[in-house]
Design a protein around this motif. Structure first.
Motif, PDB file in Angstrom:
ATOM      1  N   SER A 289       0.863  -1.178   0.000  1.00  0.00           N
ATOM      2  CA  SER A 289       0.000   0.000   0.000  1.00  0.00           C
ATOM      3  C   SER A 289       0.902   1.231   0.000  1.00  0.00           C
ATOM      4  O   SER A 289       2.099   1.129   0.286  1.00  0.00           O
ATOM      5  N   PRO A 290       0.355   2.419  -0.327  1.00  0.00           N
ATOM      6  CA  PRO A 290       1.174   3.633  -0.288  1.00  0.00           C
ATOM      7  C   PRO A 290       1.778   3.848   1.100  1.00  0.00           C
ATOM      8  O   PRO A 290       1.229   3.398   2.114  1.00  0.00           O
ATOM      9  N   PRO A 291       2.927   4.555   1.185  1.00  0.00           N
ATOM     10  CA  PRO A 291       3.574   4.796   2.479  1.00  0.00           C
ATOM     11  C   PRO A 291       2.651   5.520   3.454  1.00  0.00           C
ATOM     12  O   PRO A 291       1.868   6.385   3.063  1.00  0.00           O
ATOM     13  N   VAL A 292       2.758   5.156   4.727  1.00  0.00           N
ATOM     14  CA  VAL A 292       1.964   5.791   5.773  1.00  0.00           C
ATOM     15  C   VAL A 292       2.680   7.040   6.252  1.00  0.00           C
ATOM     16  O   VAL A 292       3.867   7.005   6.604  1.00  0.00           O
ATOM     17  N   THR A 293       1.956   8.174   6.271  1.00  0.00           N
ATOM     18  CA  THR A 293       2.518   9.448   6.698  1.00  0.00           C
ATOM     19  C   THR A 293       1.657  10.011   7.827  1.00  0.00           C
ATOM     20  O   THR A 293       0.788   9.321   8.363  1.00  0.00           O
ATOM     21  N   GLY A 294       1.882  11.281   8.155  1.00  0.00           N
ATOM     22  CA  GLY A 294       1.070  11.913   9.181  1.00  0.00           C
ATOM     23  C   GLY A 294      -0.344  12.202   8.722  1.00  0.00           C
ATOM     24  O   GLY A 294      -1.215  12.513   9.543  1.00  0.00           O
ATOM     25  N   GLY A 295      -0.572  12.105   7.416  1.00  0.00           N
ATOM     26  CA  GLY A 295      -1.908  12.297   6.857  1.00  0.00           C
ATOM     27  C   GLY A 295      -2.019  11.500   5.574  1.00  0.00           C
ATOM     28  O   GLY A 295      -2.011  12.053   4.476  1.00  0.00           O
ATOM     29  N   THR A 296      -2.112  10.195   5.712  1.00  0.00           N
ATOM     30  CA  THR A 296      -2.102   9.298   4.565  1.00  0.00           C
ATOM     31  C   THR A 296      -3.415   9.389   3.787  1.00  0.00           C
ATOM     32  O   THR A 296      -4.492   9.205   4.358  1.00  0.00           O
ATOM     33  N   LYS A 297      -3.313   9.663   2.493  1.00  0.00           N
ATOM     34  CA  LYS A 297      -4.508   9.743   1.661  1.00  0.00           C
ATOM     35  C   LYS A 297      -5.065   8.340   1.418  1.00  0.00           C
ATOM     36  O   LYS A 297      -4.313   7.375   1.226  1.00  0.00           O
ATOM     37  N   ALA A 298      -6.389   8.229   1.428  1.00  0.00           N
ATOM     38  CA  ALA A 298      -7.039   6.942   1.237  1.00  0.00           C
ATOM     39  C   ALA A 298      -8.452   7.148   0.727  1.00  0.00           C
ATOM     40  O   ALA A 298      -8.963   8.271   0.686  1.00  0.00           O
ATOM     41  N   THR A 299      -9.083   6.048   0.342  1.00  0.00           N
ATOM     42  CA  THR A 299     -10.498   6.041  -0.017  1.00  0.00           C
ATOM     43  C   THR A 299     -11.270   5.308   1.066  1.00  0.00           C
ATOM     44  O   THR A 299     -10.942   4.161   1.394  1.00  0.00           O
ATOM     45  N   LEU A 300     -12.249   5.974   1.629  1.00  0.00           N
ATOM     46  CA  LEU A 300     -13.099   5.356   2.640  1.00  0.00           C
ATOM     47  C   LEU A 300     -14.244   4.634   1.951  1.00  0.00           C
ATOM     48  O   LEU A 300     -14.931   5.207   1.099  1.00  0.00           O
TER      49      LEU A 300
ATOM     50  N   GLY B  84     -12.218  13.392   7.451  1.00  0.00           N
ATOM     51  CA  GLY B  84     -12.971  13.528   6.214  1.00  0.00           C
ATOM     52  C   GLY B  84     -14.250  14.301   6.435  1.00  0.00           C
ATOM     53  O   GLY B  84     -14.786  14.333   7.553  1.00  0.00           O
ATOM     54  N   ASN B  85     -14.712  14.968   5.404  1.00  0.00           N
ATOM     55  CA  ASN B  85     -15.956  15.736   5.467  1.00  0.00           C
ATOM     56  C   ASN B  85     -15.900  16.803   6.558  1.00  0.00           C
ATOM     57  O   ASN B  85     -16.922  17.168   7.154  1.00  0.00           O
TER      58      ASN B  85
ATOM     59  N   ALA C 110     -20.893   3.142  11.609  1.00  0.00           N
ATOM     60  CA  ALA C 110     -20.646   4.069  12.708  1.00  0.00           C
ATOM     61  C   ALA C 110     -19.617   5.124  12.337  1.00  0.00           C
ATOM     62  O   ALA C 110     -19.710   6.284  12.767  1.00  0.00           O
ATOM     63  N   VAL C 111     -18.626   4.744  11.551  1.00  0.00           N
ATOM     64  CA  VAL C 111     -17.593   5.694  11.113  1.00  0.00           C
ATOM     65  C   VAL C 111     -18.207   6.741  10.196  1.00  0.00           C
ATOM     66  O   VAL C 111     -17.970   7.950  10.340  1.00  0.00           O
ATOM     67  N   TRP C 112     -19.008   6.295   9.244  1.00  0.00           N
ATOM     68  CA  TRP C 112     -19.655   7.223   8.313  1.00  0.00           C
ATOM     69  C   TRP C 112     -20.583   8.197   9.043  1.00  0.00           C
ATOM     70  O   TRP C 112     -20.612   9.390   8.726  1.00  0.00           O
ATOM     71  N   LYS C 113     -21.289   7.685  10.024  1.00  0.00           N
ATOM     72  CA  LYS C 113     -22.179   8.554  10.800  1.00  0.00           C
ATOM     73  C   LYS C 113     -21.375   9.590  11.570  1.00  0.00           C
ATOM     74  O   LYS C 113     -21.754  10.778  11.636  1.00  0.00           O
ATOM     75  N   ALA C 114     -20.261   9.171  12.164  1.00  0.00           N
ATOM     76  CA  ALA C 114     -19.439  10.085  12.957  1.00  0.00           C
ATOM     77  C   ALA C 114     -18.838  11.192  12.101  1.00  0.00           C
ATOM     78  O   ALA C 114     -18.573  12.298  12.597  1.00  0.00           O
ATOM     79  N   LEU C 115     -18.613  10.897  10.817  1.00  0.00           N
ATOM     80  CA  LEU C 115     -18.064  11.905   9.903  1.00  0.00           C
ATOM     81  C   LEU C 115     -19.153  12.821   9.342  1.00  0.00           C
ATOM     82  O   LEU C 115     -18.854  13.761   8.598  1.00  0.00           O
ATOM     83  N   GLY C 116     -20.402  12.545   9.708  1.00  0.00           N
ATOM     84  CA  GLY C 116     -21.500  13.423   9.300  1.00  0.00           C
ATOM     85  C   GLY C 116     -21.877  13.312   7.846  1.00  0.00           C
ATOM     86  O   GLY C 116     -22.469  14.245   7.284  1.00  0.00           O
ATOM     87  N   VAL C 117     -21.555  12.167   7.217  1.00  0.00           N
ATOM     88  CA  VAL C 117     -21.899  11.977   5.800  1.00  0.00           C
ATOM     89  C   VAL C 117     -23.336  11.468   5.714  1.00  0.00           C
ATOM     90  O   VAL C 117     -23.698  10.493   6.383  1.00  0.00           O
ATOM     91  N   SER C 118     -24.140  12.126   4.922  1.00  0.00           N
ATOM     92  CA  SER C 118     -25.529  11.697   4.771  1.00  0.00           C
ATOM     93  C   SER C 118     -25.571  10.301   4.152  1.00  0.00           C
ATOM     94  O   SER C 118     -24.732   9.953   3.315  1.00  0.00           O
ATOM     95  N   GLU C 119     -26.548   9.519   4.555  1.00  0.00           N
ATOM     96  CA  GLU C 119     -26.592   8.119   4.167  1.00  0.00           C
ATOM     97  C   GLU C 119     -26.654   7.921   2.654  1.00  0.00           C
ATOM     98  O   GLU C 119     -26.122   6.948   2.122  1.00  0.00           O
ATOM     99  N   ASP C 120     -27.278   8.842   1.945  1.00  0.00           N
ATOM    100  CA  ASP C 120     -27.362   8.698   0.496  1.00  0.00           C
ATOM    101  C   ASP C 120     -26.028   8.963  -0.200  1.00  0.00           C
ATOM    102  O   ASP C 120     -25.892   8.746  -1.411  1.00  0.00           O
ATOM    103  N   ASN C 121     -25.030   9.419   0.556  1.00  0.00           N
ATOM    104  CA  ASN C 121     -23.689   9.646   0.002  1.00  0.00           C
ATOM    105  C   ASN C 121     -22.675   8.637   0.514  1.00  0.00           C
ATOM    106  O   ASN C 121     -21.474   8.782   0.267  1.00  0.00           O
ATOM    107  N   TRP C 122     -23.130   7.635   1.255  1.00  0.00           N
ATOM    108  CA  TRP C 122     -22.213   6.595   1.707  1.00  0.00           C
ATOM    109  C   TRP C 122     -21.720   5.771   0.531  1.00  0.00           C
ATOM    110  O   TRP C 122     -22.460   5.505  -0.418  1.00  0.00           O
TER     111      TRP C 122
END
Length: 387
Positions: free
Chosen positions: A266-277, A327-328, A366-378
């Motif tokens: 996987s890409p190197p891990v940094t202090g703010g590693t970019k990823a896709t949730l 995120g978000n 639970a992670v998606w809810k905590a980030l405040g992403v509306s369910e239709d955008n999950w």
């Protein structure tokens, strides 16, 4: 590199329309000259001086609504013979090729996400796809090339394959196989070369950067290896048996014969590693399948837990460690409980779902809810994470 390394092909003064790369793209094209010189001198292809066809296929008429004709893409003609290649001309200091235009962004004629990173790329980003032989199974993924033409130059990153081995089917949007000598470029490349409106019939040289000093070569190679994660191989999809492949959370199911890239890194891990949730259910009966890898237990959708792509999972070294996901405009801590397998897929153990990309944080609801992403955008969200 001596002048004996020059590969001479017949002068291509005509306008040429090129077939698609691996993910269905097609475009108006122009005959160009290309120099394929990699950063590492040992990577030069000094093989046979010719590349012969390995066979061919017969065209099939596209069903209604198939075959994206953006960028004047060609569609397969019923019964027409199309040559296929597993090779490309040898890479020398002065390799000739054809530059073509393609859209790598979502909804463009490039079709699905790029082969190297399973992501889309904006038309405003200078990226390219290479014919199968030059693509080398992903060995050239994320390497930069310098393209010289029209008195200008531009750097572009290799992100995809222009498939020379197959075509004229659903996976290739009923477009022909790619010729064996294509450098397939985004609009940003053409604009950087001074073509604000692309018209044809011109001939130029293209070149990759060449490092002459051995010390700089070693340093550059080290930096590139540190910053990139190359594919380890791939698998071909198998159609799921009836009742297999849980489609909860819009999970993808493997497509018969489709090629899926695999990774051990996987890409190197940094202090703010970019990823896709992404979203997954870790509870019993969910699309996560069996119990989690770390503890052989199921976890409620109401618990903030995640699975990481194979490289980040590190054989379980991150099990039960908490990561911070940003995120978000919000952040949440979640515990690593599972692996999102980037090395295998399309079998019973993986519920006939494709291998995981190499940059995934697969999260519970639970992670998606905590980030405040509306369910239709999950589904998919660009994030950063840290330990």
């Amino acid at each position: 590199m001596s002048s004996s390394d020059l590969l001479t092909l017949p002068p291509p003064y005509d306008v040429y329309r090129r077939p698609p790369h691996k993910h269905k793209e097609r475009m108006k094209s122009f005959r160009f000259l290309v120099v394929l010189v990699l950063v590492a001198a040992s990577s030069f292809d000094i093989n046979a001086q010719t590349c012969k066809p390995d066979g061919g296929i017969r065209g099939k008429k596209p069903p209604p609504g198939q075959c994206n004709t953006q960028n004047d893409s060609d569609c397969c003609v019923q019964g027409k013979f199309y040559t296929t290649y597993t090779c490309s001309p040898p890479v020398t200091s002065d390799t000739k090729a054809t530059l073509t235009i393609n859209s790598f962004q979502e909804g463009g004629d490039g079709g699905g996400p790029s082969e190297c990173d399973n992501q889309y790329h904006s038309d405003d980003t200078p990226v390219v796809a290479l014919s199968t032989g030059w693509y080398k199974g992903g060995d050239r993924c994320h390497k930069y090339i310098t393209i010289n033409g029209n008195g200008r130059s531009v750097k572009a990153m290799v992100v995809d394959e222009c498939d020379s081995t197959m075509g004229c089917d659903e996976d290739h949007d009923y477009q022909p196989p790619c010729p064996h000598n294509i450098v397939d470029a985004s609009k940003a490349v053409w604009k950087a070369l001074g073509y604000l409106k692309i018209t044809g019939g011109f001939r130029y040289y293209l070149s990759f950067p060449f490092v002459l000093v051995l010390v700089l070569l070693a340093a550059s190679s080290f930096e590139i290896n540190a910053q990139t994660c190359k594919p380890s191989g791939g698998i071909h999809g198998k159609k799921p048996p009836p009742g297999q492949c849980n489609r909860e959370n819009d999970s993808d199911c493997c497509v018969q014969g489709k090629f899926y890239t695999t990774y051990t890194c996987s890409p190197p891990v940094t202090g703010g590693t970019k990823a896709t949730l992404t979203i997954n259910s870790f509870q019993k009966g969910g699309d996560g399948g069996g119990p989690s890898e770390c503890d052989h237990q199921y976890h409620s959708d109401d618990t903030p837990v995640v699975a990481l792509s194979t490289g980040w999972y590190k054989g379980g070294d991150r099990c039960h460690k908490y990561i911070t996901i940003n995120g978000n405009g919000r952040s949440v801590k979640a515990m690593v409980v599972d692996e999102c397998d980037s090395t295998m897929g399309c079998d019973e153990d993986h519920d006939y779902q494709p291998p995981c990309p190499n940059n995934i944080v697969d999260a519970s609801k639970a992670v998606w809810k905590a980030l405040g992403v509306s369910e239709d955008n999950w589904g998919d969200l660009d994030i950063t994470w840290s330990e």
